[in-house]
Structure formats: C-alpha cells, structure tokens
Write a protein that holds these residues in place. Structure first.
Motif, PDB file in Angstrom:
ATOM      1  N   CYS A 241       0.838  -1.242  -0.074  1.00  0.00           N
ATOM      2  CA  CYS A 241       0.250   0.087  -0.104  1.00  0.00           C
ATOM      3  C   CYS A 241       0.779   1.297   0.003  1.00  0.00           C
ATOM      4  N   ILE A 242       0.397   2.226  -0.798  1.00  0.00           N
ATOM      5  CA  ILE A 242       1.337   3.350  -0.964  1.00  0.00           C
ATOM      6  C   ILE A 242       0.445   4.669  -0.191  1.00  0.00           C
ATOM      7  N   ASN A 243      -0.487   4.353   0.345  1.00  0.00           N
ATOM      8  CA  ASN A 243      -1.241   5.329   1.267  1.00  0.00           C
ATOM      9  C   ASN A 243      -1.805   6.412   0.427  1.00  0.00           C
ATOM     10  N   CYS A 244      -2.249   6.017  -0.816  1.00  0.00           N
ATOM     11  CA  CYS A 244      -2.829   7.060  -1.536  1.00  0.00           C
ATOM     12  C   CYS A 244      -3.970   7.571  -1.522  1.00  0.00           C
ATOM     13  N   GLY A 245      -4.974   6.565  -0.849  1.00  0.00           N
ATOM     14  CA  GLY A 245      -6.215   7.157  -0.334  1.00  0.00           C
ATOM     15  C   GLY A 245      -7.292   7.000  -1.588  1.00  0.00           C
ATOM     16  N   THR A 246      -6.717   6.459  -2.542  1.00  0.00           N
ATOM     17  CA  THR A 246      -7.713   6.191  -3.885  1.00  0.00           C
ATOM     18  C   THR A 246      -9.081   5.512  -3.162  1.00  0.00           C
ATOM     19  N   CYS A 247      -8.857   4.232  -2.786  1.00  0.00           N
ATOM     20  CA  CYS A 247      -9.826   3.346  -2.397  1.00  0.00           C
ATOM     21  C   CYS A 247     -10.886   4.061  -1.655  1.00  0.00           C
ATOM     22  N   MET A 278      -6.523   6.463   5.114  1.00  0.00           N
ATOM     23  CA  MET A 278      -5.188   5.873   4.871  1.00  0.00           C
ATOM     24  C   MET A 278      -4.173   6.544   4.841  1.00  0.00           C
ATOM     25  N   ARG A 302      -8.766   0.290   7.790  1.00  0.00           N
ATOM     26  CA  ARG A 302     -10.143   0.615   6.762  1.00  0.00           C
ATOM     27  C   ARG A 302     -10.880  -0.739   6.764  1.00  0.00           C
ATOM     28  N   CYS A 330      -7.098   0.586  -7.249  1.00  0.00           N
ATOM     29  CA  CYS A 330      -5.933   0.575  -6.468  1.00  0.00           C
ATOM     30  C   CYS A 330      -4.741   0.410  -7.176  1.00  0.00           C
ATOM     31  N   PRO A 331      -3.725   1.384  -7.154  1.00  0.00           N
ATOM     32  CA  PRO A 331      -2.515   1.216  -7.983  1.00  0.00           C
ATOM     33  C   PRO A 331      -1.727   0.036  -7.652  1.00  0.00           C
ATOM     34  N   VAL A 332      -2.019  -0.739  -6.663  1.00  0.00           N
ATOM     35  CA  VAL A 332      -0.889  -1.894  -6.159  1.00  0.00           C
ATOM     36  C   VAL A 332      -1.873  -3.282  -6.077  1.00  0.00           C
ATOM     37  N   ILE A 334      -4.401  -4.019  -4.126  1.00  0.00           N
ATOM     38  CA  ILE A 334      -5.046  -4.664  -2.999  1.00  0.00           C
ATOM     39  C   ILE A 334      -6.445  -4.747  -3.229  1.00  0.00           C
TER      40      ILE A 334
HETATM   41  S1  SF4 Z   1      -5.823   2.671  -3.344  1.00  0.00           S
HETATM   42 FE1  SF4 Z   1      -4.361   0.923  -2.667  1.00  0.00          FE
HETATM   43  S2  SF4 Z   1      -2.520   1.824  -2.340  1.00  0.00           S
HETATM   44 FE2  SF4 Z   1      -3.976   3.634  -2.497  1.00  0.00          FE
HETATM   45  S3  SF4 Z   1      -4.472   3.415  -0.089  1.00  0.00           S
HETATM   46 FE3  SF4 Z   1      -5.826   2.202  -0.870  1.00  0.00          FE
HETATM   47  S4  SF4 Z   1      -5.017   0.352  -0.711  1.00  0.00           S
HETATM   48 FE4  SF4 Z   1      -3.397   1.897  -0.291  1.00  0.00          FE
END
Ligand code: SF4
Ligand code: SF4
Length: 350
Positions: A241-247, A278, A302, A330-332, A334
């Motif tokens: 997770c890069i903590n981008c908050g998109t989710c 996040m 979360r 999610c860019p990674v 998850i």
């Molecule tokens: S979208 Fe993915 S990478 Fe970004 S905060 Fe949520 S779980 Fe982490």
C-alpha cells in the motif's frame, strides 16, 4: 406496485421538463471516464454508461462543503460569530444512479442520521434528493454486489428503478418521491403490474448470473475484534500500500471528513473536506502523537471498519456494496475481496 413505460423517444423531453422542479444530476463522460455530475441545461444523463469512476456520494456529501461563516470585521455587531451558510436544498434528482450506489447511501445514512445526532448538511440534501436508479443488465468483472446484500437490480435506497429494454425504459415506482419525479417528467403510461414484475425478475436473474465474483461474510460476526485485530496477515496485506487514499475517495460508503477554518481578509469560513483513514495525517494529534502511525495500522483500520466494526455496530451487513471501484482503482492491486475472505476464514491458532 406501479410500473410506467417510457419510450426512449420521449426521454429527453421528459427529463428537460423535470428541470422545472428538479436540479438534475447524472452520469456524464469526460476524458477520465464517467462521473456523476450536476447536469447543465440541455445536458442529459448518459444512460449508456456502464459504471462511473466516482459514485454519487458527492451529491449529498460534497468533496468540499462550506458549513459556517463569520465576519472578522469588529465594526459589525456579530463579528466572530459563526453562522450557518444557507445552502440550496430545493428538490434534486440523481438520474441513472446504479443500484449499489443507492444502497451505499442507505449505509451512509446510518452514520449521518442517528437517534443521537442528525448531520443537517447530509440529511437536508438527502431529503431533497430523488434517486432514479438504472438496473445493470450486464454487470462487469469487478462487481461483487450480490454477496454484499445489494445487486444489479437491488431496490434499496431507490425511489424509481429503471430497466433498459432497448427502445424503452420500464420504470418501477418505489416511493412517492419517485412517483412525483416521473409525474414532473410527464411519464404517465401505466402498464400491467404482473407482466412488468415478471420482466424485472427475468432481467435481475439474468444479470445476477453474470456476477461471478463473490465474497464470504458469514463468519465475520462470530469472530472477536481482538482476534481479527491480531491476525498475522495484516503486515503482508499492507506491504504494497502506498497510502494514496484512492480506495476511500472512490468508495460510495466511505464518509470520513476533516473540518478546517480559513480566513481571508475580514471573512472566515468553516469547511469540511473528504479525508481518508489511509493518510497518516488523518489521526495525527496536535501534539505530534499518532495512534495509527504505521501503514499496517491504517490498512487494518480500513478493512476492520468496513468488515467488522460496522457489521457489529449496526447489524446491517458490511460497509461495502460490492461496486468494485476500490479493486479497480488501487494502483498496487489490494483487493477487498481477498481481504474479506481472509478475515472470514481466519481461525486463531492456539
Ligand atoms: S488505493 Fe491501494 S495503495 Fe492506495 S491507499 Fe488504498 S489500498 Fe493503499
Ligand atoms: S469497499 Fe470497494 S467495493 Fe466496497 S463499496 Fe467501497 S469501493 Fe465499492
């Protein structure tokens, strides 16, 4: 139950007519995909859309919302006194909202409209809004709504549910608000209830067959918060997770916000803005202490909120409607489906 037939050739005229009473919102396309936006004059909801990047949550809960204002001019008697900003809560309709997003509004309502507290901004907007849903004939690969208590033709939270039948819409009128909206459009061709009900059932069953993605939630309630909190998989899940908050921003059921005061010359405004659990800043105290300092703690929060705390607190299922936006965005990669299944099947080893 009343059903109304709407010929598509009459659709545009009816929707335009409804503007005499309603401010309209609906799906529109821009270079980044479909978004639910306020529809300017002559712009129709694009009913050919499949899904929207963002849900309709901003109709009731704007990304940035002015709450209160004050003057700092000491020559005014009421200086430094925060006052309500009168917003426009005249009737509005969201046309073409997907059923899982309307279900999400009902879940969010549990938080904003409680026995102890009524959030006036959210509730006033909610009461002013009519939700005109559009059933999903062909759910996409990220849709797992049938295992979250929603589904492609779920009626929860809707005032009208439309079924797209090529050259016409069949409208199922679910509430008085929905009836009033169709009346304002001039859509009044009532059709046979039994036949129409069968048609909706056929479409629903056909659409549900297309949903192959599922989650298991049956054992979540029986697990203790502590055993899930201490489960060994959180570090592993949070690693990328890069903590981008998109989710959280794309999620129709996420409601976290932050309140900030801003001053400009002699005026002050209090805003609330979407926030995200996040982000490390979300829980950082003024002292600098942060009770959720690590990424693992935030990722766990979360999922525990959505899949355990909410379930335990409200007994209305999980805080997820299975729209799949967070999985897709999610860019990674998850994936809440994987997390949920791991939580559901987790057995503590002694
Ligand atoms: S979208 Fe993915 S990478 Fe970004 S905060 Fe949520 S779980 Fe982490
Ligand atoms: S958690 Fe993900 S799948 Fe569930 S409602 Fe939110 S965005 Fe949709």
């Amino acid at each position: 139950m009343k059903f109304i037939k709407i010929d598509k050739k009459d659709w545009a005229k009816g929707i335009e007519k409804s503007r005499e009473t309603y401010q309209l919102f609906g799906p529109v396309k821009d270079k980044n995909g479909f978004f639910i936006k306020s529809l300017e004059k002559d712009v129709l909801p694009d009913m050919e859309y499949h899904d929207s990047v963002m849900s309709a949550k901003s109709v009731l809960f704007p990304q940035t919302e002015k709450m209160l204002s004050a003057t700092l001019d000491e020559s005014c008697e009421d200086h430094h006194i925060m006052k309500n900003i009168q917003d426009d809560y005249s009737p509005r309709a969201v046309v073409g909202i997907r059923p899982y997003d309307a279900k999400a509004v009902e879940l969010v309502k549990l938080n904003f409209d409680t026995e102890d507290y009524r959030d006036p901004y959210w509730c006033d907007a909610y009461e002013a809004t009519t939700f005109v849903g559009l059933g999903i004939n062909k759910p996409g690969p990220f849709d797992f709504s049938t295992s979250t208590g929603s589904g492609p033709f779920c009626e929860d939270g809707l005032d009208v549910l439309l079924a797209d039948l090529d050259d016409m819409y069949l409208a199922k009128v679910l509430t008085d608000k929905g009836d009033a909206f169709l009346g304002a459009c001039g859509f009044d061709k009532v059709v046979d209830e039994k036949e129409s009900g069968v048609m909706f059932d056929v479409l629903r069953k056909e659409a549900e067959k297309n949903i192959t993605s599922q989650i298991d939630t049956d054992k979540l309630k029986d697990k203790t918060i502590l055993e899930l909190h201490e489960a060994p998989f959180w570090d592993d899940l949070a690693f990328s997770c890069i903590n981008c908050g998109t989710c959280t921003y794309v999620c129709p059921t996420c409601w976290c916000f932050d309140i900030q005061d801003e001053t400009k010359q002699k005026s002050a405004t209090r805003f609330r803005n979407w926030d995200t659990c996040m982000s490390p800043l979300f829980t950082r105290h003024a002292t600098g202490h942060n009770p959720r300092d690590s990424k693992t703690q935030r990722v766990r929060q979360r999922f525990m909120h959505k899949l355990k705390y909410f379930l335990d607190k409200y007994d209305q299922g999980i805080m997820c409607v299975g729209c799949g936006r967070c999985v897709k965005s999610c860019p990674v990669n998850i994936d809440i489906r994987e997390v949920c299944n791991r939580m559901n099947s987790y057995e503590k080893q002694d």
